[in-house]
Design an enzyme around this catalytic site. Structure first.
Site, short mmCIF file in Angstrom:
data_model
loop_
_atom_site.label_atom_id
_atom_site.label_comp_id
_atom_site.label_asym_id
_atom_site.label_seq_id
_atom_site.Cartn_x
_atom_site.Cartn_y
_atom_site.Cartn_z
N CYS A 86 -2.99 4.19 -5.58
CA CYS A 86 -1.56 4.43 -5.32
C CYS A 86 -1.36 5.67 -4.45
CB CYS A 86 -0.80 4.59 -6.63
SG CYS A 86 -0.63 3.06 -7.56
N HIS A 111 -2.31 4.85 -0.89
CA HIS A 111 -1.31 3.93 -0.34
C HIS A 111 -0.04 4.70 0.05
CE1 HIS A 111 0.92 -0.04 -0.42
NE2 HIS A 111 1.92 0.80 -0.59
N GLU A 112 0.47 5.52 -0.88
CA GLU A 112 1.73 6.22 -0.62
C GLU A 112 1.54 7.36 0.39
OE1 GLU A 112 4.01 4.48 -1.47
OE2 GLU A 112 3.56 3.56 -3.39
N THR A 113 0.40 8.02 0.38
CA THR A 113 0.13 9.06 1.38
C THR A 113 0.03 8.43 2.76
OG1 THR A 113 -0.97 10.41 -0.29
CG2 THR A 113 -1.39 10.97 2.00
#
Length: 167
Positions: free
Chosen positions: A130, A133-135
């Site tokens: 996660c 993915h978010e970075t």
């Protein structure tokens, strides 16, 4: 708190680099609360400010096992393990389609909390996936950019078909 509209693929903002948050004030805390509420309504387990059209480096993640959401302000992955894992990913900005990606099994992230205090933590498994993915999203890399061209094209066609059916 408010549920905010989510930017949908292929909106150009999903491929723009987010700016640092800077000072943490009540507006930033309200944005974090709105992101958490929007993520829960989507539903999803991770969301960034760019997902709602705000180009700031703010991430909210809440796994099923978490009592409260994790808030990452200006996160930076400072180390990644050499071992890799595969996981099915998707996006609140592209609902209804997923695909498997390979990511580092463990990462160390440096960030600030809502209290402004700098922190560093090492995470593994789904939380590591996660955060990567978010970075990526904060860096203007939409998750499908990590797929091969063939897989990406097929996924986009599947998403477009879903959008026509829902319309």
């Amino acid at each position: 708190m408010a549920i905010r509209p989510i930017v949908r693929f292929p909106d150009f903002r999903l491929r723009q680099k987010a700016e640092p948050v800077g000072d943490i004030d009540e507006d930033v805390r309200a944005l974090a609360r709105d992101l958490a509420e929007t993520m829960h309504a989507a539903p999803g387990i991770g969301i960034t400010a760019p997902h709602i059209g705000v180009l700031r480096r703010l991430v909210v993640i809440q796994l099923e096992s978490d009592r409260e959401p994790h808030i990452y302000i200006d996160p930076d992955i400072v180390w990644s393990s050499s071992d890799m894992i595969r996981h099915v990913e998707g996006s609140v900005s592209m609902p209804g389609v997923t695909d498997e990606l390979e990511r580092h099994a463990r990462v160390r992230v440096r960030y600030r909390g809502l209290d402004g205090v700098g922190r560093e933590e090492e995470v593994e498994g789904l939380m590591a996936v996660c955060l990567q993915h978010e970075t990526d999203q904060l860096d203007g890399i939409f998750w499908i950019d990590r797929l091969s061209k063939l897989k990406r094209d097929r996924l986009i066609k599947r998403f477009e078909k879903l959008q026509r059916i829902r319309a």
